[in-house]
Design an enzyme around this catalytic site. Structure first.
Site, PDB file in Angstrom:
ATOM      1  N   SER A  37       7.564  -0.169  -6.231  1.00 38.28           N
ATOM      2  CA  SER A  37       7.663   0.416  -4.895  1.00 38.28           C
ATOM      3  C   SER A  37       8.796  -0.150  -4.059  1.00 38.28           C
ATOM      4  O   SER A  37       9.313   0.530  -3.174  1.00 38.28           O
ATOM      5  CB  SER A  37       6.330   0.279  -4.150  1.00 38.28           C
ATOM      6  OG  SER A  37       5.899  -1.055  -4.160  1.00 38.28           O
ATOM      7  N   HIS A  89       8.218  -4.272   0.244  1.00 42.95           N
ATOM      8  CA  HIS A  89       8.699  -2.989   0.738  1.00 42.95           C
ATOM      9  C   HIS A  89       9.895  -3.173   1.667  1.00 42.95           C
ATOM     10  O   HIS A  89      10.854  -2.405   1.611  1.00 42.95           O
ATOM     11  CB  HIS A  89       7.571  -2.254   1.460  1.00 42.95           C
ATOM     12  CG  HIS A  89       6.422  -1.922   0.563  1.00 42.95           C
ATOM     13  ND1 HIS A  89       5.165  -1.609   1.042  1.00 42.95           N
ATOM     14  CD2 HIS A  89       6.330  -1.859  -0.783  1.00 42.95           C
ATOM     15  CE1 HIS A  89       4.365  -1.361   0.022  1.00 42.95           C
ATOM     16  NE2 HIS A  89       5.053  -1.506  -1.091  1.00 42.95           N
TER      17      HIS A  89
END
Length: 251
Positions: A144, A195
Site C-alpha cells: 500500500s 502510507h
C-alpha cells in the site's frame, strides 16, 4: 506478526474474479506481472511475515536489509491482498499505458525500495523526536505504500479533477491526504508512516528531483522507456474506483 487465517481465501477469489472480468489481455504486462508476483508470494511466501515485515529495529539496527525487498510483496491476509491488488489493477492500467511498460516497471521497482527507506526514516525520526522506542519496532508489510505513491502520480495527471473519498468530492491535489486521513480514521491500526512514506515518494517524483535522478540512472535506456508516451488519457473526472474509496489498507 503472523498471517491471519480466514479459512477460504475469499479475498483472493474476488481478486481473481476481478482480474478475469477485466480480461488478462486488457492488463498491461508490468501491471499483470506485479499482480501475479504479489499473488504468488501470498500463496508461497518466501519467509513468515515476522521475518519479512519492515521495521527500524530489524532492518537498520539488525542489518536485515532484505526486508526492503520482501515487505512490499507480502500481505497479512487475503483481504489485505485483495484491496491492495484491486487498487493496483486500475492504477497500473492507467499509468502503464501513459508511461510505457519499461518506465512503469522502473517506477514500480524504485518506488518499492524508496518507500521502504522513507518509512524507516519516518519511524526513526518519530522514535527520536518523541523519545518513544516503540516506533523502532513497528513492523509494516504490504504494497500500500507503493500504491499511495502511484496515487500521487495518478492524481498529478488529473490536476483539475475530483476524487470521491467516502462520498465526499475532494480536489485531486488533496485526494491523497484526504484518503490518508480517512483510512486511519476508519482503521486506526494501519501504518500511518507507511502510507505517508508513499505519498512523500510520489511527491518526490512529481514535484521533486526523483524523476530527473531516475532518468540519469537509466542512462542510454531512458530513450526506450517512452516516458512521454501518453497513449491513453485519464478520466477527466478523476474519480477513484470503489476499491480506492472503500479499501482499508493494512500496511
Amino acid at each position: 506478526m503472523q498471517r491471519r487465517s480466514r479459512g477460504i481465501n475469499t479475498g483472493l477469489i474476488l481478486l481473481l474474479s476481478q482480474i478475469f472480468h477485466v480480461g488478462i489481455s486488457n492488463i498491461p504486462p508490468v501491471t499483470l506481472a506485479t499482480l501475479v508476483l504479489n499473488i504468488w508470494f501470498f500463496l508461497n511466501p518466501l519467509k513468515p511475515l515476522f521475518e519479512s515485515c519492515l521495521s527500524v529495529e530489524k532492518c537498520y539496527q539488525q542489518k536485515d536489509w532484505q526486508r526492503l525487498l520482501l515487505s512490499p510483496f507480502h500481505h497479512a491476509d487475503d483481504w489485505h491482498l485483495y484491496f491492495n491488488m484491486a487498487s493496483m489493477l486500475w492504477k497500473g492500467i492507467n499509468l502503464e499505458r501513459r508511461l510505457g511498460s519499461r518506465w512503469f516497471a522502473y517506477v514500480i521497482v524504485t518506488f518499492s525500495l524508496l518507500t521502504g527507506v522513507v518509512y524507516l526514516f519516518l519511524e526513526f525520526a518519530l522514535a527520536e523526536f518523541m523519545d518513544e522506542p516503540g516506533f523502532r519496532r513497528n513492523c509494516a508489510v504490504g504494497f500500500s505504500g507503493v500504491l499511495f505513491a502511484l496515487k500521487v502520480l495518478n492524481n498529478h495527471y488529473c490536476p483539475g479533477g475530483f476524487a470521491n473519498i467516502l462520498g465526499f468530492p475532494v480536489p485531486n491535489r488533496f485526494a491523497c491526504w484526504a484518503e490518508l486521513a480517512a483510512i486511519h480514521f476508519i482503521s486506526p491500526g494501519t501504518s500511518f508512516a507507511g502510507h505517508l512514506a508513499g505519498i512523500l515518494v510520489g511527491l518526490m517524483y512529481t514535484h521533486g528531483p526523483l524523476k530527473k535522478i531516475m532518468r540519469k540512472c537509466a542512462g542510454i535506456f531512458s530513450s526506450n522507456m517512452h516516458y512521454y508516451g501518453h497513449q491513453d488519457h485519464f478520466n477527466s473526472s478523476g474519480e477513484l474506483g470503489y476499491a480506492d474509496i472503500l479499501h482499508i489498507i493494512q500496511d
